[in-house]
Design a protein around this motif. Structure first.
Motif, PDB file in Angstrom:
ATOM      1  N   HIS A  67       0.829  -1.214   0.000  1.00  0.00           N
ATOM      2  CA  HIS A  67       0.000   0.000   0.000  1.00  0.00           C
ATOM      3  C   HIS A  67       0.862   1.262   0.000  1.00  0.00           C
ATOM      4  O   HIS A  67       1.605   1.512   0.955  1.00  0.00           O
ATOM      5  N   HIS A  69       0.962   5.582  -1.879  1.00  0.00           N
ATOM      6  CA  HIS A  69       0.288   6.600  -2.697  1.00  0.00           C
ATOM      7  C   HIS A  69       1.322   7.302  -3.570  1.00  0.00           C
ATOM      8  O   HIS A  69       2.106   8.132  -3.066  1.00  0.00           O
ATOM      9  N   HIS A 263      -4.330  -0.439   6.927  1.00  0.00           N
ATOM     10  CA  HIS A 263      -4.382  -0.022   8.342  1.00  0.00           C
ATOM     11  C   HIS A 263      -5.107  -0.985   9.274  1.00  0.00           C
ATOM     12  O   HIS A 263      -4.478  -1.690  10.033  1.00  0.00           O
ATOM     13  N   ASP A 314       2.854   2.975   2.917  1.00  0.00           N
ATOM     14  CA  ASP A 314       1.840   4.035   2.941  1.00  0.00           C
ATOM     15  C   ASP A 314       2.448   5.421   2.836  1.00  0.00           C
ATOM     16  O   ASP A 314       2.054   6.323   3.576  1.00  0.00           O
TER      17      ASP A 314
HETATM   18 FE    FE Z   1      -2.976   5.056   2.512  1.00  0.00          FE
END
Ligand code: FE
Ligand code: GUN
Length: 426
Positions: A67, A69, A263, A314
């Motif tokens: 995960h 971005h 998460h 993340d």
């Molecule tokens: Fe995220």
């Protein structure tokens, strides 16, 4: 024609959670990118193949980042004294607004892909922005690198700045266009359905995305139970659902064995049951959870309940793309969880976390993250000589040292599906 070769070195991987397999000076035989077996010496019927001898170096599976971005790469290290929602509003959304500009996007993505390569991540799952064209650009650039990835156009049609708020129908049509164009275009780089999270997606949008995921057999990624304020917001938006996970479930987005939820810091027992039933993958993001004061995810507990777990950077909630650094952070938060539970909830060991960083997340991609027969040969060759004062450590101890104090400089070769992947420099 068959392409068969061997690689020789100090092999270390985890077939089972928490148990290292160690073969000193072993040879991995690879046929058309797939592992055929590991041997102490070269079997007679392979006597004519080429064997690349990495001598005393370590050979380990490539790291999997479940995960991250992409458009938040320029923001790494910014605003980490805030909690999730203020951080999204002050830093993240303004940055994500820029990605209608393909020139800017290209500049960021090229740097990002080089960095992902450099830290030894060989497969990853990526959120882009709402922008269709920059998402296609990222899919194309990633394919050129030779690394593997699922890449999703983010969907948002409420509770966000006007610049990022899509018309529900446009959001669906743009997603469909990407799915149709990219689902079979590349072998290792694929689209993934990416509703940002419940607060920014209407029920209509979520349900339509669930339909697309199931009709075209496309995996799904989103966020779940990261932060108290976020959960309160979801409760107020969806009083008809008994909990946060149920909103995704009612939209048919918890696609069996093909969904990642980032998460899950604050999931309750009934949500854990649901994630287990749907074979959902939890992306554990401890660096992000520490930075944004989200909390400590109950990783030992969900693993005991047989939920799939992988590790994730993340960025830019997390401040590093290095999965070894995420392993160290996972260990540290797990130590605190153990103390906070009056030493009841056992700590995660390095071997357990190494499994999560390789085979745990790798399962999402198929036979990835281990050196068992039939697995894709995704590997890193590690020269740890500068980390050792005297070479008197076991191979497990050398791996520990690399994880905690090594860096990209120690990674001297990267393989994906049996191919050597050189620095992308795309
Ligand atoms: Fe995220
Ligand atoms: N929840 C919704 N969007 C985001 C994001 O960009 N980062 C993190 N950490 N959580 C989110």
């Amino acid at each position: 024609m068959k392409n068969v070769y061997g690689v020789k070195g100090n092999i270390i991987y985890t077939k089972e959670f928490g148990k290292y397999e160690v073969i000193s000076k072993g040879i991995i035989i690879i046929e058309n990118g797939i592992i055929k077996g590991i041997y102490n010496g070269l079997p007679f019927h392979y006597k004519d193949i080429k064997v690349i001898d990495y001598k005393d170096k370590l050979i380990i599976p490539g790291f999997v980042d479940l995960h991250l971005h992409a458009p938040q790469f320029p923001n790494m290290g910014l605003g980490l004294d805030k909690e999730l929602i203020p951080w999204l509003n002050k830093y993240t959304f303004p940055e994500e607004e820029k990605y209608y500009d393909l020139q800017y996007a290209e500049k960021v993505y090229k740097k990002l892909i080089n960095k992902i390569w450099s830290v030894g991540t060989t497969r990853c799952c990526i959120f882009n922005t709402i922008h269709k064209d920059s998402t296609k650009l990222l899919l194309d650039l990633f394919n050129k690198s030779g690394l593997g990835a699922y890449i999703g156009k983010v969907n948002m049609d409420r509770e966000c700045p006007d610049e990022l708020k899509e018309e529900t129908n446009t959001s669906i049509l743009d997603t469909l266009e990407i799915v149709n164009e990219y689902k079979d275009k590349y072998k290792l780089v694929k689209p993934i359905i990416t509703p940002r999270f419940v607060p920014t997606c209407s029920f209509d949008l979520l349900k339509s995305l669930g339909e697309i995921a199931n009709k075209y057999d496309i995996p799904v990624q989103s966020h779940l139970c990261e932060n108290y304020g976020e959960i309160e917001l979801v409760k107020s938006l969806h009083p008809e659902c008994k909990n946060y996970a149920e909103v995704y479930n009612k939209s048919n987005l918890l696609k069996d064995n093909k969904c990642i939820m980032a998460h899950c810091v604050l999931v309750n027992e009934s949500e854990i049951d649901l994630l287990k039933k749907k074979r959902t993958f939890i992306a554990h993001c401890p660096t992000s959870n520490l930075n944004l004061s989200s909390g400590i995810a109950p990783i030992r507990r969900v693993i005991e309940r047989k939920v799939n777990v992988g590790l994730a950077s993340d960025i830019s909630g997390g401040h590093t793309l290095s999965i070894p650094e995420v392993i160290a952070s996972s260990a540290q938060v797990s130590n605190l969880k153990w103390l906070n539970s009056n030493k009841v909830e056992e700590k995660l060991t390095t071997a357990e976390l190494f499994y999560l960083a390789t085979k745990g997340g790798g399962k999402f991609f198929g036979k990835v993250g281990s050196f068992e027969e039939g697995y894709d040969f995704d590997a890193l060759v590690i020269d740890d000589s500068d980390l050792l004062i005297e070479n008197n450590l076991s191979l497990e101890e050398r791996l520990q040292k690399f994880i905690y104090i090594g860096s990209s400089n120690n990674i001297v070769e990267r393989y994906v599906c049996g191919n050597i992947i050189k620095e992308p420099n795309i």
